[in-house]
Each structure stands twice: as structure tokens, then as C-alpha cells.
Design an enzyme around this catalytic site. Structure first.
Site, short mmCIF file in Angstrom:
data_model
loop_
_atom_site.label_atom_id
_atom_site.label_comp_id
_atom_site.label_asym_id
_atom_site.label_seq_id
_atom_site.Cartn_x
_atom_site.Cartn_y
_atom_site.Cartn_z
N HIS A 116 -2.96 43.77 -28.41
CA HIS A 116 -1.55 44.10 -28.58
C HIS A 116 -0.83 43.15 -29.54
CE1 HIS A 116 -1.22 41.10 -25.20
NE2 HIS A 116 -0.12 40.75 -25.88
N ASP B 279 -8.17 44.98 -24.31
CA ASP B 279 -7.04 44.24 -24.91
C ASP B 279 -7.54 43.01 -25.67
OD1 ASP B 279 -4.42 43.75 -25.63
OD2 ASP B 279 -3.94 42.63 -23.79
N SER C 246 0.20 35.11 -25.94
CA SER C 246 -0.86 36.13 -25.88
C SER C 246 -1.98 35.80 -26.88
CB SER C 246 -0.29 37.50 -26.23
OG SER C 246 0.63 37.90 -25.25
#
Length: 608
Positions: free
Chosen positions: A337, A370, A453
């Protein structure tokens, strides 16, 4: 004291022999006549007799009888003059012969006196053989009359002080007074022997009892003793030393109190007013930069050179994330993402911890895990991050997270592993489920925020054990994409064992392989477990797939995977994707009220 009592003459008030020159009295004649000093046997009283008389009294004192006033016989010269009658034996003091009485001279009026008064009666004539006594003026001028050394004292108190009405006063020593009329005094008794010398002062014995009152111990004739003016006993040397020590201790305490008060006041003043002169603040000396390798500082020092910050732009979107170097060829691992906004025509810029920047391209990515891999070219000196083993992690192990939260690069936080194998899902913005990621995650309380992230979660040896991927925020979100919610202590990381397998596949083939059972799950089922679907456009069980070969049918409810309880379809997917294709699983089924166990080998499917 002695009011109303006759004063008894004492030895110190006895008459003393007077020399003929005192008061200009002529030679004293024997007025007693022949035989006056003889006793009844006609002998004179010797000194021994007088001594005997003195010894007769127990206290050595005697009284002188007042002489009878008689008038000289008629025809005696100096009629009207006082005449001393001869004392009879046994008169006066009661002592034998030789004692006599003295007549106080009668007052003679100045002026003419009649012959009758001058001559007197025949009985007043001086007897034959008696010598008349010289006449003395009736009155003598006050300045000519000798005065006593001390004034009369009705209370007999000593002349040198007044002890007060509470103490018996010592007797007053009255000096001998020479009669004003000049009458010769008989020879007095011999002087008393000298008093014995006083004994040396004896130290007052230590007495534990209270000292008596001064008037109870006062003795004017006793030897001087070690008494204070108030009558209390004199302290011993030990008592004086104790008192001095006590005074010293009290003085020291008082000095300490005063010093403390003064010091506190001065300190408070200096603190309130900033002291005097320029302010110089204390500072520790410079220390060596080295830290323990297992400390947060030591872990950060080794890991930071391998951590990068990614800035992604494309398709009208921009995002910031974190990654870390996998090898020296420039491969960098991050979250899907993070790089997803770049798409096929976006731009990715990688910034290293030292400040260098380089362009990067996407090598491969997978939304189901992911994860994504990008590569930089033409950069030397890369330091790959060491990879750990997530299967060895235990709950409570300390961890360190590094990232760029809110574009703050090289931010280091720390915490512990809060839980393992926590099934989470993230994404799903597309609505078709194609962007949903299923992660059997490591839970940590290390602060993780948007921008972290793709960053590494490190153990105490600075090895990667997870890839920070999602947080649980206060608004209910579970991803680090989109919203700007902050950390509340619930962060999730993809286990490094799963990330390593996926990264290898992305680098080698550009695509990740997903392990599958070969069944369609009913995601709307609300019961306990994962139910195989009964409706849909396709067959619930893939023909010839792993599930069909194991005997799984539509409507079966899978409750356990390898003995671990499964409560939903999402959990079954997470447990399945934690394995590689070809791994063997043991499933527990519930069918029509009965329970059975089946074993199958996982198949594979191409991810996207």
C-alpha cells in the site's frame, strides 16, 4: 526573740579591770577594810578560791548583784556622795568572800544643797576605818562620756549583718564599759584560754538527698564548710563535668539550629533571586559515544544505515513510507500500500539515512500479503539488513521500530511483543476484496504511526523479525493508508518468515504464490468456524483440488487448523497463507452434527 526576759551577763560582757588613769580616778583604796577579803576563817581568798568559784558554775558565767545604795555616815567628808557599803559574805553572786556590789552613782543636782541634805543622817556616815570614794560629777557631757562600740540591740543580732527574722541571731559581743563615775572595777577573772584552732575545712560529703534549708544548717561558730550562699551542697567534680557536657551539647544543638535556619534562609534567598554574579549551570562531562549492542541506542546505531524513506507520487496521489535494504544489488522491501499510488507510471524516490536519494522502480508487489519490492540502481555502499526468525519470537520480547511517521525520517521507537499469530485484515477499499490483505501478524505496543509502514521491527540483535504494516486506531481503522490516526499502542507486523518467502518470489518471478485449500468460503457466516459455501457462481469445492481430494463438501464447517481453533473465514485464510504451497495441513470438520478430521496438501495460486 528575747523580749520580756532579763538579760544575763555573759563572759564577753563582764567588766574589765580599769587602769587608774581612765576617767581620772585616783588610786583605788581598799574600801572593804581589813578583813573584807577574808573568809569566815579570817584568811584571804586565794586565786585558787576564785578559780574554784569560777569552776563552780557549769557555764563559767556569773552575775554581779546591783550594789545597795547607802548614804555615807554623818560627818564623813563629801556628804551626799555615793557610798559603797561593804558586801557581806555570801552576798552578790552567791559566791564566798571577796564578792561585792557596785552602786550606780546617784545624780547630784547642780546648785546649793542644804546642810541637812549634804550631811544626811548619822547612819550615812562613813564607818571608821573606811576611805571615802571620790565624788563624781552628777552629769557628764555627752561628748566626754565614752560610747559603746555598738548601739544596743534588743534582738541581740550580730552587728555585721541581719540574717532575718527566720534565723536565730548569734549573741552580740558587747565591749566592756568603763563606769562614768570612775569607780574602780575589781580585778576581773583571768582571761579565758585561747580557743582551739579551727580545723581545716572538710569537703562536704556528697549527699544524694536534697540539701536542707539554709536556716537548718546555719551555725555561726562552726568551722566553715563547703556551702554555697543559698545553703545547697557544692557539686562534685563529676557533676560539674556532666553539667559542662550538657551545656556543651545544648550549645551545639542551638548552634546547629541557628546555622540551619540561617543557611536555609540564605539558600532560599539565593534560589529565589538567582544568587549573585553570573549564572553557571552544571553539566556532565562528555561521555564515550559507544552503547551496549542490545540497548535501543545500540540497535538503532546498527540498523539505521539500512533503513530508507520512500516518497511515492502518481495518479494524483502521494504517500510516504519506509523500507529496508535486502541485499547489495539494491532490492528494498516495503508494503504494497506504500508503492500502490505509483501504479505503472508513478515515481518513487528512496532517501537513505545518510541523506542520499535515488530513484527506484517496482520489482513486484502482492496485495494479499501487502508486500512489495523496489530496486535502486547505481548506489554503492549499501548495507543489507539482517533477517531474524519470527518463529523464535516470544511474547514479551523487547522490540524496536524504525520508520518515518508523518515524514519524520529515522524515527526510533521501542516496545515489546504483545501477542503472536494475531489474524488481521487490511485494505478492502476497492470493494471486491481484491485489495484485502490477510496477515497472521505479530502484535506490538511500540508506537507505529502513518509513515512507519514497510519499516523493520527489530529484535535486540538488530535483526528484522517483522515488517510494520497496520495499526488499530481510535477511529476503528486497521491500516496505515489514508487516515492520519495515531498510535494507541496496537501495532501489527508481518512475520519476517512469511515476508522473506514472498520477497524471494517477487524478486525472482515478480509475483507471489499463495497457498490454497481449493474451496470457496461463506464470508457471511456468523457462526463459530469457517463454513464452506453452498451458493455462488462457481463450485464451492474446486474439483480435483486439495479440498476435494481430502473429502471436504459444501456446508462443512472447518473449526481447527493443525489443532488451533478457527472462528471465522478470515482466520482460516490467515492460517493458510502462513504456510507455503505444498505444506501439509490437518483440518477438523463439523458436518451434520458429527466431527471428523482430514489431512490435505496445500496447493498454489498466483497472487496479484
Amino acid at each position: 526573740m528575747n523580749e520580756g526576759k532579763p538579760t544575763k551577763a555573759k563572759w564577753w560582757s563582764r567588766p574589765r579591770p580599769v587602769s587608774p588613769g581612765v576617767g581620772e580616778v585616783g588610786p583605788v583604796e581598799d574600801i572593804s577594810g581589813p578583813g573584807a577579803d577574808r573568809d569566815s576563817d579570817g584568811d584571804h581568798n586565794s586565786d585558787g578560791d576564785h578559780q574554784f568559784e569560777r569552776d563552780y558554775k557549769s557555764d563559767g558565767d556569773y552575775e554581779l548583784d546591783r550594789p545597795a545604795t547607802t548614804t555615807a555616815p554623818t560627818g564623813v567628808a563629801g556628804a551626799g556622795s555615793p557610798y559603797v557599803a561593804p558586801a557581806e559574805p555570801g552576798a552578790g553572786s552567791g559566791v564566798g568572800g571577796g564578792a561585792f556590789e557596785l552602786e550606780r552613782p546617784a545624780a547630784v543636782l547642780q546648785g546649793n544643797v542644804s546642810d541637812a541634805e549634804a550631811v544626811g543622817s548619822p547612819s550615812d556616815a562613813v564607818p571608821a576605818g573606811r576611805a571615802p570614794v571620790a565624788a563624781v560629777p552628777a552629769q557628764q557631757a555627752p561628748e566626754d562620756r565614752p560610747r559603746p562600740l555598738h548601739d544596743p540591740d534588743p534582738y541581740s543580732t550580730p552587728p555585721y549583718g541581719e540574717p532575718g527574722p527566720w534565723a536565730p541571731a548569734p549573741p552580740v559581743q558587747h565591749p566592756a564599759v568603763t563606769p562614768a563615775h570612775g569607780t574602780a572595777m575589781p580585778p576581773g577573772p583571768p582571761p579565758l584560754p585561747a580557743p582551739a584552732p579551727l580545723l581545716a575545712p572538710v569537703p562536704y560529703p556528697s549527699n544524694p538527698h536534697p540539701a536542707p534549708a539554709p536556716w537548718q544548717i546555719y551555725d555561726p561558730w562552726a568551722a566553715p564548710g563547703p556551702l554555697q550562699q543559698n545553703g545547697a551542697a557544692v557539686e562534685t567534680k563529676t557533676q560539674r563535668r556532666k553539667r559542662a557536657r550538657k551545656a556543651l551539647v545544648l550549645g551545639a544543638v542551638a548552634l546547629a539550629l541557628v546555622s540551619g535556619g540561617v543557611g536555609g534562609a540564605v539558600g532560599a534567598y539565593l534560589e529565589r533571586n538567582g544568587g549573585v554574579g553570573d549564572v553557571t549551570l552544571p553539566q556532565a562531562a562528555k561521555e564515550a559515544p559507544g552503547r551496549a549492542t542490545d540497548s535501543v541506542a545500540g540497535i538503532a546505531a546498527r540498523a539505521l544505515p539500512s533503513v530508507v524513506t520512500l516518497h511515492v507520487r502518481g495518479s494524483g496521489e502521494a504517500d510516504t513510507g519506509t523500507g529496508f535494504v535486502l541485499d547489495t544489488r539494491g532490492h528494498i522491501l516495503t508494503n504494497n500500500h506504500v508503492v500502490e499510488p505509483a501504479g505503472s507510471g508513478g515515481e518513487i524516490t528512496v532517501t537513505f539515512s545518510g541523506g542520499e536519494s535515488a530513484k527506484a522502480t517496482v520489482v513486484g508487489r502482492d496485495s494479499g500479503y501487502d508486500l512489495a519490492v523496489v530496486k535502486v540502481s547505481g548506489v554503492g555502499g549499501l548495507r543489507p539488513m539482517a533477517l531474524g526468525n519470527s518463529d523464535s519470537v516470544q511474547v514479551g520480547d523487547p522490540v524496536v521500530a524504525i520508520g518515518a511517521p508523518f515524514d519524520l525520517a529515522n524515527t526510533v521507537t521501542s516496545g515489546i511483543i504483545s501477542a503472536k499469530e494475531r489474524p488481521i485484515t487490511a485494505g478492502g477499499e476497492k470493494g471486491d476484496g481484491s485489495d484485502v490483505s490477510y496477515v497472521d501478524a505479530l502484535q506490538t505496543d511500540a508506537p507505529i504511526n502513518p509513515g512507519n509502514s514497510g519499516g523493520p521491527l527489530l529484535d535486540t540483535r538488530a535483526r528484522v523479525i517483522g515488517i510494520n504494516s497496520a495499526i488499530r486506531s481510535a477511529d476503528g481503522g486497521t491500516d496505515l493508508q489514508g487516515g492520519q490516526a495515531g498510535s494507541i499502542g496496537l501495532g501489527f507486523a508481518i512475520p519476517v518468515n512469511q515476508a522473506r518467502r514472498v520477497a524471494e518470489e517477487l524478486i525472482n518471478t515478480g509475483r507471489a504464490i499463495h497457498p490454497v485449500i481449493g474451496v470457496m468460503l461463506d464470508m457471511d457466516y456468523t457462526g463459530d468456524g469457517a463454513r464452506v459455501g453452498t451458493k455462488g457462481g462457481g463450485a464451492p469445492v474446486t474439483a480435483g483440488g486439495p479440498g476435494a481430494r481430502a473429502g471436504i463438501k459444501a456446508g462443512d464447517v472447518i473449526t481447527e487448523v493443525d489443532g488451533q481453533r478457527v472462528h471465522s473465514g478470515e482466520e482460516l485464510i490467515v492460517k493458510t497463507r502462513a504456510h507455503r504451497p505444498g505444506d501439509r495441513l490437518r483440518l477438523t470438520l463439523r458436518r451434520g452434527g458429527s466431527q471428523r478430521t482430514v489431512t490435505l496438501v496445500l496447493g498454489s495460486a498466483s497472487g496479484g
